[in-house]
Scaffold this motif. Structure first.
Motif, PDB file in Angstrom:
ATOM      1  N   TRP A 638       0.828  -1.203   0.000  1.00 36.84           N
ATOM      2  CA  TRP A 638       0.000   0.000   0.000  1.00 36.84           C
ATOM      3  C   TRP A 638       0.866   1.258   0.000  1.00 36.84           C
ATOM      4  CZ3 TRP A 638      -4.437   1.134  -1.668  1.00 36.84           C
ATOM      5  CH2 TRP A 638      -5.030   2.359  -1.341  1.00 36.84           C
ATOM      6  N   SER A 639       1.887   1.259   0.851  1.00 34.18           N
ATOM      7  CA  SER A 639       2.662   2.505   0.938  1.00 34.18           C
ATOM      8  C   SER A 639       3.584   2.701  -0.266  1.00 34.18           C
ATOM      9  CB  SER A 639       3.432   2.590   2.257  1.00 34.18           C
ATOM     10  OG  SER A 639       4.409   1.587   2.275  1.00 34.18           O
ATOM     11  N   GLN A 640       4.128   1.599  -0.816  1.00 38.92           N
ATOM     12  CA  GLN A 640       5.074   1.778  -1.926  1.00 38.92           C
ATOM     13  C   GLN A 640       4.412   1.772  -3.305  1.00 38.92           C
ATOM     14  OE1 GLN A 640       8.579  -0.815  -1.630  1.00 38.92           O
ATOM     15  NE2 GLN A 640       8.115  -1.116   0.535  1.00 38.92           N
ATOM     16  N   LEU A 641       3.354   0.966  -3.436  1.00 40.77           N
ATOM     17  CA  LEU A 641       2.790   0.766  -4.783  1.00 40.77           C
ATOM     18  C   LEU A 641       1.300   1.112  -4.877  1.00 40.77           C
ATOM     19  CD1 LEU A 641       4.288  -2.850  -5.204  1.00 40.77           C
ATOM     20  CD2 LEU A 641       5.338  -0.724  -6.020  1.00 40.77           C
ATOM     21  N   GLY A 642       0.791   1.701  -3.793  1.00 38.12           N
ATOM     22  CA  GLY A 642      -0.663   1.902  -3.688  1.00 38.12           C
ATOM     23  C   GLY A 642      -1.273   2.776  -4.774  1.00 38.12           C
ATOM     24  N   ASP A 643      -0.448   3.496  -5.472  1.00 35.11           N
ATOM     25  CA  ASP A 643      -0.951   4.324  -6.563  1.00 35.11           C
ATOM     26  C   ASP A 643      -1.746   3.518  -7.585  1.00 35.11           C
ATOM     27  OD1 ASP A 643      -0.703   6.974  -6.400  1.00 35.11           O
ATOM     28  OD2 ASP A 643       0.686   7.148  -8.126  1.00 35.11           O
ATOM     29  N   ALA A 644      -1.315   2.281  -7.746  1.00 36.24           N
ATOM     30  CA  ALA A 644      -2.003   1.396  -8.706  1.00 36.24           C
ATOM     31  C   ALA A 644      -3.486   1.304  -8.377  1.00 36.24           C
ATOM     32  CB  ALA A 644      -1.378   0.004  -8.684  1.00 36.24           C
ATOM     33  N   ALA A 645      -3.811   1.371  -7.100  1.00 34.97           N
ATOM     34  CA  ALA A 645      -5.214   1.244  -6.677  1.00 34.97           C
ATOM     35  C   ALA A 645      -6.003   2.506  -7.009  1.00 34.97           C
ATOM     36  CB  ALA A 645      -5.286   0.962  -5.186  1.00 34.97           C
ATOM     37  N   ALA A 652      -7.351  -1.181  -8.213  1.00 29.84           N
ATOM     38  CA  ALA A 652      -8.353  -0.876  -7.196  1.00 29.84           C
ATOM     39  C   ALA A 652      -9.081  -2.144  -6.768  1.00 29.84           C
ATOM     40  CB  ALA A 652      -9.355   0.135  -7.750  1.00 29.84           C
ATOM     41  N   SER A 653      -9.425  -2.973  -7.750  1.00 32.45           N
ATOM     42  CA  SER A 653     -10.197  -4.185  -7.434  1.00 32.45           C
ATOM     43  C   SER A 653      -9.410  -5.130  -6.537  1.00 32.45           C
ATOM     44  CB  SER A 653     -10.589  -4.911  -8.724  1.00 32.45           C
ATOM     45  OG  SER A 653     -11.328  -4.047  -9.562  1.00 32.45           O
ATOM     46  N   LEU A 654      -8.125  -5.310  -6.853  1.00 32.70           N
ATOM     47  CA  LEU A 654      -7.304  -6.186  -6.021  1.00 32.70           C
ATOM     48  C   LEU A 654      -7.123  -5.578  -4.628  1.00 32.70           C
ATOM     49  CD1 LEU A 654      -4.584  -7.311  -8.616  1.00 32.70           C
ATOM     50  CD2 LEU A 654      -6.441  -8.706  -7.678  1.00 32.70           C
ATOM     51  N   ALA A 655      -6.950  -4.256  -4.560  1.00 31.00           N
ATOM     52  CA  ALA A 655      -6.780  -3.596  -3.255  1.00 31.00           C
ATOM     53  C   ALA A 655      -8.011  -3.826  -2.378  1.00 31.00           C
ATOM     54  CB  ALA A 655      -6.543  -2.099  -3.455  1.00 31.00           C
ATOM     55  N   LEU A 656      -9.184  -3.738  -2.992  1.00 30.96           N
ATOM     56  CA  LEU A 656     -10.426  -3.906  -2.222  1.00 30.96           C
ATOM     57  C   LEU A 656     -10.693  -5.371  -1.899  1.00 30.96           C
ATOM     58  CD1 LEU A 656     -12.568  -1.366  -4.261  1.00 30.96           C
ATOM     59  CD2 LEU A 656     -11.943  -1.113  -1.836  1.00 30.96           C
ATOM     60  N   ARG A 666     -10.946   2.569   2.038  1.00 32.60           N
ATOM     61  CA  ARG A 666     -11.759   1.741   1.134  1.00 32.60           C
ATOM     62  C   ARG A 666     -12.757   2.572   0.331  1.00 32.60           C
ATOM     63  NH1 ARG A 666     -11.445  -3.760   1.654  1.00 32.60           N
ATOM     64  NH2 ARG A 666     -13.436  -4.033   0.577  1.00 32.60           N
ATOM     65  N   LYS A 667     -13.417   3.481   1.032  1.00 32.52           N
ATOM     66  CA  LYS A 667     -14.443   4.288   0.362  1.00 32.52           C
ATOM     67  C   LYS A 667     -13.871   5.057  -0.814  1.00 32.52           C
ATOM     68  CE  LYS A 667     -18.557   5.854   2.427  1.00 32.52           C
ATOM     69  NZ  LYS A 667     -19.190   6.260   3.645  1.00 32.52           N
ATOM     70  N   VAL A 668     -12.718   5.653  -0.565  1.00 31.56           N
ATOM     71  CA  VAL A 668     -12.092   6.482  -1.603  1.00 31.56           C
ATOM     72  C   VAL A 668     -11.660   5.610  -2.793  1.00 31.56           C
ATOM     73  CG1 VAL A 668     -10.201   8.086  -2.074  1.00 31.56           C
ATOM     74  CG2 VAL A 668     -11.266   8.050   0.192  1.00 31.56           C
ATOM     75  N   VAL A 669     -11.061   4.479  -2.474  1.00 31.31           N
ATOM     76  CA  VAL A 669     -10.602   3.594  -3.557  1.00 31.31           C
ATOM     77  C   VAL A 669     -11.800   3.101  -4.373  1.00 31.31           C
ATOM     78  CG1 VAL A 669      -9.498   1.374  -4.070  1.00 31.31           C
ATOM     79  CG2 VAL A 669      -8.497   2.901  -2.365  1.00 31.31           C
ATOM     80  N   GLY A 672     -13.113   5.806  -6.538  1.00 26.07           N
ATOM     81  CA  GLY A 672     -12.208   6.006  -7.672  1.00 26.07           C
ATOM     82  C   GLY A 672     -12.439   4.933  -8.736  1.00 26.07           C
ATOM     83  N   LEU A 673     -12.611   3.709  -8.294  1.00 32.91           N
ATOM     84  CA  LEU A 673     -12.873   2.606  -9.226  1.00 32.91           C
ATOM     85  C   LEU A 673     -14.177   2.865  -9.991  1.00 32.91           C
ATOM     86  CD1 LEU A 673     -12.548  -0.305 -10.356  1.00 32.91           C
ATOM     87  CD2 LEU A 673     -13.604  -1.153  -8.252  1.00 32.91           C
ATOM     88  N   ALA A 674     -15.216   3.236  -9.239  1.00 33.51           N
ATOM     89  CA  ALA A 674     -16.518   3.488  -9.863  1.00 33.51           C
ATOM     90  C   ALA A 674     -16.400   4.615 -10.887  1.00 33.51           C
ATOM     91  CB  ALA A 674     -17.552   3.825  -8.795  1.00 33.51           C
ATOM     92  N   GLU A 675     -15.622   5.605 -10.556  1.00 31.91           N
ATOM     93  CA  GLU A 675     -15.428   6.745 -11.454  1.00 31.91           C
ATOM     94  C   GLU A 675     -14.770   6.289 -12.767  1.00 31.91           C
ATOM     95  OE1 GLU A 675     -16.470   9.746 -11.253  1.00 31.91           O
ATOM     96  OE2 GLU A 675     -15.364  10.494 -13.024  1.00 31.91           O
ATOM     97  N   LEU A 676     -13.718   5.461 -12.624  1.00 28.63           N
ATOM     98  CA  LEU A 676     -13.040   4.950 -13.827  1.00 28.63           C
ATOM     99  C   LEU A 676     -14.013   4.153 -14.701  1.00 28.63           C
ATOM    100  CD1 LEU A 676      -9.613   3.664 -12.373  1.00 28.63           C
ATOM    101  CD2 LEU A 676      -9.952   5.636 -13.892  1.00 28.63           C
TER     102      LEU A 676
END
Ligand code: BGC
Length: 880
Positions: A638-645, A652-656, A666-669, A672-676
Motif C-alpha cells: 500500500w505505501s510503496q505501490l498503492g498508486d495502482a489502486a 483498485a479491485s485487487l486492493a479492495l 476503502r471508500k475512496v478507492v 475512484g474505481l466506480a469513477e473509472l
C-alpha cells in the motif's frame, strides 16, 4: 422424509482408491421445524447389511464429507453404506444404500506386463489382441486397464466402458491412473476376444506450442487384465502378456492436435471379435510401465456430454457444416460413398465473413480428420483419440454427405447450477460460460480446446474456480488435479505455470536444455492456495485442505521469499494482469497495472488464505506466521505501490478484494474505481486477474450501479458484446471479432515453425468468472459458510432484469430462487435445503417492509429449510 447418500467419488463409477469413504447426504421432504440432531451410519459387506462391519452413531448435525465407520483398505472390496438421521421426531428410515467398490490398490496386482509394438510417434495405431475361452457360467468380471498413450479396450467387438481418452492426462512420470470397468456382460461362453486400440495420446503425441513428441517416452504400451469370477467360486485372470499379438489396422494416424487418418480399406474388420484370424499378426513387444506409479482413477473420466445436429451447406467444392455450439469433440459424419473415396473434415471455431473456416487461431494444430472409405454405401465416420475445439467444419469428398452431428465431450462433472432470467443476453452468457467450462475440462482444466496448447494453465483454472464451483460439482476432478499440482511442484516450492508440467519436460530436451524460464508467476502459482480454499468454501471439503496444506505452504514460502522491502521485485518476469485489453496485442503481459503490484497483492491474498487454512488443519504458529507476512506485505504494498489502486481498475479491485488498502481508504478507492468505470461507460478494462474480482469490488463497496453498467453493457469490451456477434463460448480476448464481423489477429508469435502468428482463442473460460457474481447478485444465492451450510438470500434486482430464477445443487440439496419485480415490489419464492440456514439480505430501501410467508421480517433474520414466499415493498432496484 427421504435421504440421498453419496460419497466424495463420482457416481456411476467403480474402482476407487482405498482409504476413507466420505459420505454426504441430502434430506428432502422433512417438516420445516425438524433438524438433524444425530446420525447413524452403517457399513457392511452385503446389501442387506447382515454382515455389518461397523456402525457409527454420532450426536451431530454434520452431513457433509462424514467418514464412514468402515474404511476399505483391500483391493476389489465392495462395501455398502447407509445413513439415517435423528430429528425431534425420532429416527428416520435408512437412506439409499451407497455401494463403494475399491480398485487395485497395489500396481503389482496387475499381473501382466506392459505390451506394445515397435511404432514411433505418429505411426499407425497399434492393435493388440488375445483370445481366451470361457467354459462355465461367469458370476462377475472386472477390467483393470491403463496405458502409456491412450487406449480403448474392446471385448468381443464392443468397447468396455464409455471413458474417452483413457487413462487421462496426469504427470505420467509421477502418477498413472487405472480405470476399472464392470465387464461381466461383455463375456460369452466359448471363445472371447480381448483387444486394445493404442495411440500416442498425451504420452507420446505432439504437445504444447513447442510441438514436441515423446514427452514422457518413446513407446506406447498397454497394461491391463480381465478378472473373471465364475459361479462355481473359481477365478481367472486374463492379463496383458507376451502371448498377445499386434498389427496395425485402419487407424493410420491419431493425434490430439492434428486429428486422425483412418483408412478403412486397411481396417482389420472384426479384429477384436472372436474367430478373427490373427495368424499374420506379430508378437507384441514387452515394455515397461512402473507399477509403483499406478493409482485407481478417482475423478470423473471424459465422456460424451451432448450430440448436437449440424446443418449442411453445399458449396461448389465442399460441404460446410454449421454447428449450434462451440464444443470440444468431433464430428460424426454420415456419408454415402464408394470404397476408396476420401473424406477430409476440417474444423474451426468461427467462420470468416466469406463463410469459410477461420483456421489461423488453431496455430499448428491441424484439427483435420481424414477417412478413406472401406466399403460402398451409407456409413458413419468418427475419429479416434482426438478432439477439436470447433463449431464449424467443412468436408471435401466425392462421397455424398448425408448428415453430421457434433459430439461434445467433457470431464463428466455433474451439473450444479441453473440460471434463467428475463434478460436474454445474460442467459446466453450463462450458457456460454458453462460451455467454455465443459469444453476446457477435458481430463484436466485447460486454457483452450482448439490450438496447439490445451494445457493445464494454473492461472486460468485459478481465475475461474468459483464460477466453476457454482456451475458444476468438480470437486473430485480438482482433488485429482491438485494432487498432480503438488507432484509437479518444484522442491523449492515453485508451482509451474501448467499442470501437468509438460513445458519443463520439453524445455529440458531443447538444444540448450535450460529450465523453462519462469520463477513463479502470481495468479498462476497461486492456484496452489486459491483452489483448495475455493473447494473448501464451495463444497465444505476440509480434506482437500489437509491434502494440500504442504503444497500451499511451499508456494507461499517460495513466492514471498522473492520480496525486497516487503514487496515483490519490479524486475521479475510475470504474466501480471494478463491480456489487459489495453496491453499491446503481442505483449499481453504489459497491463496498465504493474506486475509488481499484482504479485505483491497475490502474496497477501494467498498468505491470508493459508493462515485461515492453518487455523483449520494446520498449526497455530503458522497462523501467526502467515498473517504477519500478509500484514507486512500488505502495508508495504500500500505505501510503496498503492498508486495502482488509484489509477487502474485492476489495481483498485485487487486492493479492495484482497484487503490491501486500509479500512479508512476503502471508500475512496471504491469511489475512484466506480469513477473509472463510469468514465469508460462500463467497458471492461481488466485482464485475467482483474476481471474475476472487479464486480465484487464494486458491488460490495456501494457501487452496484456501476457493476450492472459493466455486466449489461453490449458494446465492444463487455461480456455481452460477443453474444451480439454470435459467440457461444467465452473468448480469450474481448475484441476477438469486430462489429463488422472481421476477426482480430491476436498478435502473438506462434512458437512452432509453420504455425500462425496468433493467440486468439474463442474458448477461454477465465473471463467467464463473472458468472459466480451473477449467481450471488442477480439470482441472490450466496454461500456464507463452507459448502452452503449457511446462505444468504441476496438478489439485487435492476430495471432491465424483471425476473430471474435458478438454483445451486449444494451438498445439502437444491438452494433455489424464483423472483420477479413489479415496479419496486419484489416477490420471491426461495427453497432452502435441509441442514441450511438462510439469512435475509434483501434489496431494501428505508420504506421497505419484508414479509416472509406472511410474517414481517427484517434483513439479517434467519429462515429455516423449506419453501418460503418473500415480498419486499419499496425494494431497491438498480437503474440499469
Ligand atoms: C494460454 C493462457 C495462459 C497464458 C499464460 C496462453 O497461451 O492460453 O490462457 O494462461 O498463455 O502465458
Amino acid at each position: 422424509m427421504k435421504i440421498t447418500l453419496r460419497s466424495q467419488y463420482p457416481a456411476n463409477q467403480i474402482g476407487f482408491p482405498g482409504g476413507p469413504v466420505e459420505l454426504s447426504w441430502k434430506v428432502s421432504g422433512a417438516n420445516t421445524e425438524l433438524h438433524q440432531v444425530a446420525y447413524e451410519i452403517q457399513s457392511a459387506l452385503d446389501a442387506d447389511f447382515s454382515v455389518e462391519l461397523k456402525s457409527d452413531q454420532s450426536k451431530s448435525s454434520a452431513s457433509q464429507f462424514v467418514k464412514a465407520p468402515h474404511q476399505p483398505s483391500t483391493s476389489r472390496e465392495i462395501s455398502y453404506h447407509r445413513v439415517r438421521i435423528e430429528t425431534q421426531a425420532g429416527w428416520s428410515d435408512w437412506s439409499n444404500t451407497h455401494i463403494h467398490e475399491v480398485g487395485l490398490l497395489d500396481g503389482a496386482e496387475l499381473l501382466g506386463v506392459a505390451i506394445g509394438d515397435t511404432s514411433k510417434a505418429e505411426d499407425p495405431a497399434a492393435l493388440l489382441r488375445i483370445t481366451f475361452t470361457i467354459s462355465k457360467p461367469v458370476a462377475k468380471a472386472r477390467l483393470y486397464a491403463t496405458a502409456h498413450g491412450t487406449y480403448d479396450v474392446m471385448i468381443n467387438g464392443a468397447k468396455a466402458g464409455n471413458h474417452i481418452l483413457a487413462p487421462g492426462w496426469t504427470p505420467y512420470q509421477h502418477r498413472l491412473l487405472v480405470d476399472t470397468h464392470d465387464v461381466t456382460n461383455h463375456l460369452i461362453e466359448g471363445e472371447n476376444a480381448f483387444g486394445v486400440l493404442l495411440t500416442d495420446g498425451w504420452y507420446r503425441g505432439k504437445m504444447s506450442f513447442f510441438n514436441m513428441f515423446n514427452n514422457y517416452g518413446e513407446h506406447t504400451s498397454f497394461l491391463g487384465q480381465i478378472e473373471i469370477e465364475y459361479e462355481d467360486g473359481t477365478s481367472e485372470v486374463i492379463a496383458s502378456d507376451s502371448n498377445w499379438k499386434t498389427a496395425t489396422g485402419g487407424v493410420r494416424f491419431a493425434s490430439i492436435y492434428d486429428g486422425t487418418t483412418m483408412d478403412m480399406t486397411m481396417a482389420q474388420v472384426a479384429w477384436c471379435k472372436p474367430g478373427f484370424d490373427d495368424s499374420t499378426w506379430s508378437p507384441v513387444t514387452i515394455r515397461e510401465i512402473n507399477k509403483n506409479l499406478l493409482e485407481p482413477l478417482s475423478a470423473p473420466p471424459v465422456r460424451v456430454k451432448a450430440e448436437l445436429p449440424m446443418t449442411l451447406r453445399q458449396e461448389a467444392d465442399r460441404v460446410n457444416l454449421d454447428g449450434p455450439q462451440n464444443i470440444s469433440g468431433w464430428v460424426r459424419l454420415t456419408v454415402d460413398g464408394k470404397r476408396g473415396d476420401k473424406v477430409v473434415v476440417r474444423h474451426a471455431e468461427i467462420l470468416l465473413p466469406d463463410k469459410t473456416l477461420h483456421t489461423a487461431p488453431l496455430r499448428a494444430a491441424k484439427a483435420t480428420d481424414t477417412y478413406i472409405l472401406g466399403k460402398d454405401g451409407v456409413q458413419d465416420l468418427e475419429p479416434k483419440h482426438t478432439f477439436h475445439g470447433f463449431q464449424f467444419a467443412d468436408v471435401v469428398t466425392d462421397a455424398k454427405v448425408i448428415a453430421a452431428t457434433a459430439i461434445a465431450i467433457t470431464s463428466d462433472n455433474p451439473d450444479r447450477g441453473e440460471f434463467t432470467s428475463s434478460h436474454v443476453l445474460l442467459n446466453k452468457l450463462h450458457s456460454n460460460v458453462l460451455w467454455s467450462l465443459r469444453d476446457n475440462y477435458v481430463s484436466i482444466p485447460t486454457d483452450c480446446p482448439q490450438r496447439d496448447e490445451r494445457l493445464g494453465w494454473t492461472g486460468d483454472a485459478q481465475a475461474f474456480i468459483y464460477a466453476a464451483n457454482t456451475l458444476v460439482d468438480e470437486n473430485a476432478f480438482f482433488r485429482s488435479w491438485l494432487k498432480d499440482l503438488a507432484l509437479d511442484q518444484f522442491e523449492n516450492g515453485k508451482v509451474p505455470m501448467v499442470i501437468p508440467d509438460i513445458l519443463e519436460l520439453q524445455h529440458a530436451r531443447l538444444p540448450n536444455g535450460a529450465p523453462f524460464p519462469d520463477d513463479g508467476t502470481a495468479g498462476w502459482g497461486d492456484a496452489a492456495v486459491v483452489i483448495p480454499w475455493a473447494q473448501y468454501q464451495s463444497f465444505g471439503d476440509i480434506e482437500i485442505l489437509r491434502a494440500q496444506i504442504d503444497s500451499m505452504r511451499k508456494w507461499v514460502d517460495y513466492f514471498s521469499s522473492w520480496c525486497k522491502d516487503d514487496v515483490f521485485p519490479a524486475d521479475m518476469m510475470q504474466l501480471g494482469d494478463w491480456l489487459d485489453p489495453d496491453a499491446p496485442e503481442d505483449k499481453p503481459f504489459l497491463a496498465k497495472v504493474s506486475a509488481q503490484y499484482v504479485a505483491s497483492t497475490y502474496i497477501v491474498h494467498s498468505a491470508r488464505l493459508l493462515a485461515k487454512a492453518e487455523a483449520l488443519v494446520g498449526s497455530k504458529d503458522n497462523i501467526e506466521k502467515y498473517n504477519e507476512l500478509a500484514d507486512r506485505v500488505s502495508k508495504a504494498t500500500w505505501s510503496q505501490l498503492g498508486d495502482a489502486a488509484r489509477k487502474t481498475t485492476t489495481g483498485a479491485s485487487l486492493a479492495l478484494e484482497f484487503g490491501i488498502c486500509p479500512d479508512s481508504e476503502r471508500k475512496v478507492v471504491a469511489a475512484g474505481l466506480a469513477e473509472l468505470v463510469r468514465k469508460d461507460k462500463g467497458a471492461i478494462s481488466t485482464g485475467f486477474l482483474g476481471t474475476p474480482v472487479i464486480m465484487d469490488a464494486m458491488s460490495q463497496n456501494g457501487h452496484l450501479e456501476e457493476a450492472y453498467s459493466m455486466l449489461l453493457r453490449e458494446e465492444i469490451r463487455s461480456w455481452l458484446y460477443p453474444i451480439t456477434v454470435g459467440a457461444t463460448t467465452i473468448w480469450e480476448r474481448w475484441e476477438a471479432i469486430q462489429p463488422d464481423g472481421t476477426p482480430a489477429t491476436g498478435g502473438l508469435e506462434g512458437h512452432a515453425e509453420g504455425s500462425e502468428p496468433s493467440m486468439i482463442s474463442f474458448n477461454h473460460y477465465a473471463y467467464g468468472a463473472v458468472i459466480d457474481w451473477v449467481y450471488r447478485n442477480v439470482l441472490g444465492l450466496t454461500s456464507l459458510a463452507p459448502g452452503y451450510h449457511q446462505v444468504s438470500i441476496s438478489p439485487r434486482p435492476t430495471k432491465s432484469i424483471e425476473w430471474a430464477k435458478g438454483s445451486i445443487e449444494t451438498g445439502y440439496g437444491k438452494f433455489a430462487i424464483d423472483w420477479k419485480t413489479e415496479g419496486d415490489k419484489l416477490e420471491a419464492k426461495v427453497t432452502v435445503p435441509f441442514g441450511v440456514e438462510a439469512k435475509l439480505n434483501l434489496p431494501v430501501t428505508e420504506e421497505s417492509t419484508i414479509l416472509v410467508d406472511g410474517d414481517a421480517k427484517l434483513n439479517g433474520e434467519v429462515l429455516t429449510h423449506g419453501v418460503h414466499n418473500i415480498q419486499v415493498s419499496h425494494a431497491a432496484v438498480a437503474s440499469k
